[in-house]
Design a protein around this motif. Structure first.
Motif, PDB file in Angstrom:
ATOM      1  N   GLU A 114       0.857  -1.186   0.000  1.00 54.56           N
ATOM      2  CA  GLU A 114       0.000   0.000   0.000  1.00 54.56           C
ATOM      3  C   GLU A 114       0.893   1.235   0.000  1.00 54.56           C
ATOM      4  OE1 GLU A 114      -3.213  -0.272   2.823  1.00 54.56           O
ATOM      5  OE2 GLU A 114      -3.572   1.891   2.737  1.00 54.56           O
ATOM      6  N   GLY A 115       0.667   2.148  -0.933  1.00 53.01           N
ATOM      7  CA  GLY A 115       1.500   3.341  -1.019  1.00 53.01           C
ATOM      8  C   GLY A 115       0.862   4.398  -1.882  1.00 53.01           C
ATOM      9  N   ASP A 116       1.335   5.626  -1.706  1.00 52.96           N
ATOM     10  CA  ASP A 116       0.788   6.790  -2.414  1.00 52.96           C
ATOM     11  C   ASP A 116       1.856   7.370  -3.329  1.00 52.96           C
ATOM     12  OD1 ASP A 116      -0.283   9.166  -3.280  1.00 52.96           O
ATOM     13  OD2 ASP A 116      -0.702   9.957  -1.269  1.00 52.96           O
ATOM     14  N   LEU A 117       1.587   7.285  -4.607  1.00 49.87           N
ATOM     15  CA  LEU A 117       2.559   7.742  -5.596  1.00 49.87           C
ATOM     16  C   LEU A 117       2.714   9.265  -5.607  1.00 49.87           C
ATOM     17  CD1 LEU A 117       4.466   6.842  -7.862  1.00 49.87           C
ATOM     18  CD2 LEU A 117       2.480   6.671  -9.368  1.00 49.87           C
ATOM     19  N   THR A 118       1.811   9.978  -4.975  1.00 52.62           N
ATOM     20  CA  THR A 118       1.974  11.427  -4.894  1.00 52.62           C
ATOM     21  C   THR A 118       2.818  11.817  -3.668  1.00 52.62           C
ATOM     22  OG1 THR A 118      -0.059  11.788  -3.633  1.00 52.62           O
ATOM     23  CG2 THR A 118      -0.242  11.798  -6.040  1.00 52.62           C
ATOM     24  N   ALA A 119       3.279  10.835  -2.929  1.00 53.85           N
ATOM     25  CA  ALA A 119       4.185  11.068  -1.788  1.00 53.85           C
ATOM     26  C   ALA A 119       5.372  10.115  -1.975  1.00 53.85           C
ATOM     27  CB  ALA A 119       3.450  10.801  -0.481  1.00 53.85           C
ATOM     28  N   ARG A 120       6.127   9.874  -0.904  1.00 52.99           N
ATOM     29  CA  ARG A 120       7.235   8.920  -1.027  1.00 52.99           C
ATOM     30  C   ARG A 120       6.696   7.502  -0.820  1.00 52.99           C
ATOM     31  NH1 ARG A 120      12.867   9.044  -1.000  1.00 52.99           N
ATOM     32  NH2 ARG A 120      13.830   7.138  -0.227  1.00 52.99           N
ATOM     33  N   LEU A 121       7.001   6.616  -1.747  1.00 57.87           N
ATOM     34  CA  LEU A 121       6.545   5.229  -1.632  1.00 57.87           C
ATOM     35  C   LEU A 121       7.373   4.473  -0.596  1.00 57.87           C
ATOM     36  CD1 LEU A 121       6.177   4.394  -5.442  1.00 57.87           C
ATOM     37  CD2 LEU A 121       4.336   4.945  -3.835  1.00 57.87           C
ATOM     38  N   PRO A 122       6.764   3.490   0.066  1.00 55.07           N
ATOM     39  CA  PRO A 122       7.518   2.688   1.047  1.00 55.07           C
ATOM     40  C   PRO A 122       8.341   1.604   0.346  1.00 55.07           C
ATOM     41  CG  PRO A 122       5.252   1.975   0.975  1.00 55.07           C
ATOM     42  CD  PRO A 122       5.341   3.135   0.014  1.00 55.07           C
ATOM     43  N   VAL A 123       9.189   2.036  -0.554  1.00 56.90           N
ATOM     44  CA  VAL A 123      10.010   1.136  -1.375  1.00 56.90           C
ATOM     45  C   VAL A 123      11.407   1.740  -1.460  1.00 56.90           C
ATOM     46  CG1 VAL A 123      10.275   0.105  -3.666  1.00 56.90           C
ATOM     47  CG2 VAL A 123       7.975   0.475  -2.753  1.00 56.90           C
ATOM     48  N   ASP A 124      12.436   0.880  -1.350  1.00 58.15           N
ATOM     49  CA  ASP A 124      13.821   1.361  -1.427  1.00 58.15           C
ATOM     50  C   ASP A 124      14.171   1.880  -2.821  1.00 58.15           C
ATOM     51  OD1 ASP A 124      14.214   0.598   1.187  1.00 58.15           O
ATOM     52  OD2 ASP A 124      15.191  -1.306   0.670  1.00 58.15           O
ATOM     53  N   ASP A 125      15.158   2.756  -2.874  1.00 61.43           N
ATOM     54  CA  ASP A 125      15.727   3.172  -4.154  1.00 61.43           C
ATOM     55  C   ASP A 125      16.196   1.927  -4.916  1.00 61.43           C
ATOM     56  OD1 ASP A 125      15.489   5.717  -3.078  1.00 61.43           O
ATOM     57  OD2 ASP A 125      17.641   6.145  -3.061  1.00 61.43           O
ATOM     58  N   ASP A 126      16.015   1.961  -6.237  1.00 65.68           N
ATOM     59  CA  ASP A 126      16.610   0.950  -7.137  1.00 65.68           C
ATOM     60  C   ASP A 126      16.158  -0.483  -6.824  1.00 65.68           C
ATOM     61  OD1 ASP A 126      18.012   3.216  -7.881  1.00 65.68           O
ATOM     62  OD2 ASP A 126      19.881   2.607  -6.893  1.00 65.68           O
ATOM     63  N   ALA A 127      14.979  -0.646  -6.239  1.00 62.69           N
ATOM     64  CA  ALA A 127      14.554  -1.983  -5.789  1.00 62.69           C
ATOM     65  C   ALA A 127      14.169  -2.907  -6.939  1.00 62.69           C
ATOM     66  CB  ALA A 127      13.368  -1.844  -4.830  1.00 62.69           C
ATOM     67  N   TYR A 128      13.774  -2.346  -8.072  1.00 58.31           N
ATOM     68  CA  TYR A 128      13.220  -3.162  -9.160  1.00 58.31           C
ATOM     69  C   TYR A 128      14.000  -2.971 -10.457  1.00 58.31           C
ATOM     70  CZ  TYR A 128       9.366  -3.947  -5.994  1.00 58.31           C
ATOM     71  OH  TYR A 128       8.621  -4.329  -4.899  1.00 58.31           O
ATOM     72  N   ALA A 129      13.913  -3.997 -11.318  1.00 56.08           N
ATOM     73  CA  ALA A 129      14.526  -3.905 -12.650  1.00 56.08           C
ATOM     74  C   ALA A 129      13.607  -3.192 -13.633  1.00 56.08           C
ATOM     75  CB  ALA A 129      14.844  -5.303 -13.172  1.00 56.08           C
ATOM     76  N   GLY A 130      12.340  -3.121 -13.293  1.00 56.01           N
ATOM     77  CA  GLY A 130      11.401  -2.467 -14.185  1.00 56.01           C
ATOM     78  C   GLY A 130      10.098  -2.171 -13.483  1.00 56.01           C
ATOM     79  N   ALA A 131       9.355  -1.221 -14.054  1.00 56.96           N
ATOM     80  CA  ALA A 131       8.042  -0.863 -13.512  1.00 56.96           C
ATOM     81  C   ALA A 131       7.082  -0.605 -14.661  1.00 56.96           C
ATOM     82  CB  ALA A 131       8.143   0.384 -12.637  1.00 56.96           C
ATOM     83  N   VAL A 132       5.834  -0.997 -14.439  1.00 57.01           N
ATOM     84  CA  VAL A 132       4.760  -0.587 -15.346  1.00 57.01           C
ATOM     85  C   VAL A 132       3.721   0.153 -14.510  1.00 57.01           C
ATOM     86  CG1 VAL A 132       5.093  -2.516 -16.941  1.00 57.01           C
ATOM     87  CG2 VAL A 132       3.448  -2.734 -15.089  1.00 57.01           C
ATOM     88  N   SER A 133       3.074   1.107 -15.134  1.00 57.18           N
ATOM     89  CA  SER A 133       1.970   1.791 -14.473  1.00 57.18           C
ATOM     90  C   SER A 133       0.903   2.057 -15.525  1.00 57.18           C
ATOM     91  CB  SER A 133       2.439   3.102 -13.822  1.00 57.18           C
ATOM     92  OG  SER A 133       1.360   3.671 -13.090  1.00 57.18           O
ATOM     93  N   VAL A 134      -0.244   1.445 -15.338  1.00 54.96           N
ATOM     94  CA  VAL A 134      -1.302   1.468 -16.345  1.00 54.96           C
ATOM     95  C   VAL A 134      -2.562   2.083 -15.733  1.00 54.96           C
ATOM     96  CG1 VAL A 134      -2.632   0.084 -17.969  1.00 54.96           C
ATOM     97  CG2 VAL A 134      -0.339  -0.668 -17.301  1.00 54.96           C
ATOM     98  N   GLY A 135      -3.071   3.109 -16.351  1.00 58.38           N
ATOM     99  CA  GLY A 135      -4.349   3.688 -15.927  1.00 58.38           C
ATOM    100  C   GLY A 135      -4.262   4.593 -14.718  1.00 58.38           C
ATOM    101  N   THR A 136      -3.081   4.898 -14.260  1.00 57.91           N
ATOM    102  CA  THR A 136      -2.906   5.668 -13.022  1.00 57.91           C
ATOM    103  C   THR A 136      -2.511   7.115 -13.299  1.00 57.91           C
ATOM    104  OG1 THR A 136      -2.421   3.659 -11.803  1.00 57.91           O
ATOM    105  CG2 THR A 136      -1.601   5.695 -10.844  1.00 57.91           C
ATOM    106  N   PHE A 137      -1.813   7.355 -14.416  1.00 61.62           N
ATOM    107  CA  PHE A 137      -1.530   8.729 -14.836  1.00 61.62           C
ATOM    108  C   PHE A 137      -2.718   9.177 -15.691  1.00 61.62           C
ATOM    109  CE2 PHE A 137       2.542   7.053 -13.605  1.00 61.62           C
ATOM    110  CZ  PHE A 137       3.155   8.127 -12.971  1.00 61.62           C
ATOM    111  N   THR A 138      -3.726   9.709 -14.988  1.00 62.73           N
ATOM    112  CA  THR A 138      -5.001  10.018 -15.636  1.00 62.73           C
ATOM    113  C   THR A 138      -5.713  11.112 -14.854  1.00 62.73           C
ATOM    114  OG1 THR A 138      -7.025   9.032 -16.531  1.00 62.73           O
ATOM    115  CG2 THR A 138      -6.294   8.208 -14.398  1.00 62.73           C
TER     116      THR A 138
END
Ligand SMILES: C[S@@+](CC[C@H](N)C(=O)[O-])C[C@H]1O[C@@H](n2cnc3c(N)ncnc32)[C@H](O)[C@@H]1O
Length: 214
Positions: A114-138
């Motif tokens: 659970e996290g809010d992309l308009t604030a700081r996410l509870p995820v470390d820097d560089d944690a993933y090799a890739g990200a997708v975001s679908v339907g959220t930048f709207t």
């Protein structure tokens, strides 16, 4: 601009701020897949994941689905062979739906956050090799400022694919935001294309893929 007709979509596009988003998706979570995929012709998850998968070699590295909702993009990622997929969303009700999604090898998502992309996410820097975001930048959800936070959690050399609803792409200044990220040395656009999004509503999107600066 395309006239919006569906009442559910009218409500979704009128939200603003995290509390309104949580309320919207609390009421919509159970019917979301039926309404979007069935009634509105929502094709964006498969299209965006296909673009992402065509650009990213390898299927073992960890991927995050930002604004995962009920898990439609997660299912598409698993179908394209990605083996380690986490999901993140603001709405606990959408995350509960995502938790029920399975594929041949088990749950679609390894972890749901659970996290809010308009604030700081509870995820470390560089944690993933890739990200997708679908339907959220709207409309009423997340604006271009959220791109920086997605980039933060993807490692150098990684890949990010986002959809941006056509109705906000120019109005919210995505070209300028992407140029600013490039000028800051954070990421470069490697693919941008127009795509179908909600076909039964006649609404399209931009699918933008960024390479995170190494
Ligand atoms: C239209 S749905 C898309 C869900 C899914 N990606 C799909 O394609 O079906 C938008 C999602 O973005 C999430 N969302 C909206 N604002 C957010 C924010 N600030 N941080 C994280 N997620 C957010 C909503 O809770 C919702 O699940």
């Amino acid at each position: 601009m395309t006239e919006k007709k569906d009442p559910v979509l009218e409500r979704a596009y009128a939200v603003g701020g995290p509390d309104a988003v949580r309320d919207l998706y609390r009421d919509w979570a159970a019917d979301y897949d039926h309404d979007t995929v069935g009634r509105l012709g929502y094709v964006a998850p498969r299209i965006a994941v296909d673009v992402f998968a065509d650009h990213l070699a390898g299927r073992e590295a960890p991927i995050i689905d930002v604004g995962c909702g009920t898990g439609l993009a997660g299912v598409a990622l698993r179908t394209r062979g990605f083996r380690h997929v986490d999901g993140l969303d603001l709405s606990p009700d959408m995350l509960a739906e995502a938790r029920t999604k399975t594929h041949a090898e088990g749950p679609v998502y390894d972890a749901l956050i659970e996290g809010d992309l308009t604030a700081r996410l509870p995820v470390d820097d560089d944690a993933y090799a890739g990200a997708v975001s679908v339907g959220t930048f709207t409309h009423g959800h997340v604006g271009p400022a959220g791109l920086g936070e997605v980039l933060r959690i993807v490692r150098p050399g990684g890949l990010v694919t986002v959809t941006v609803n056509d109705g906000v792409y120019d109005a919210e200044g995505y070209d300028a935001a992407l140029a600013a990220l490039a000028a800051a040395g954070r990421a470069t656009v490697v693919d941008t294309r127009r795509a179908d999004y909600l076909v039964k509503e006649g609404i399209g999107a931009r699918v933008v893929t960024l390479a995170v600066a190494a």
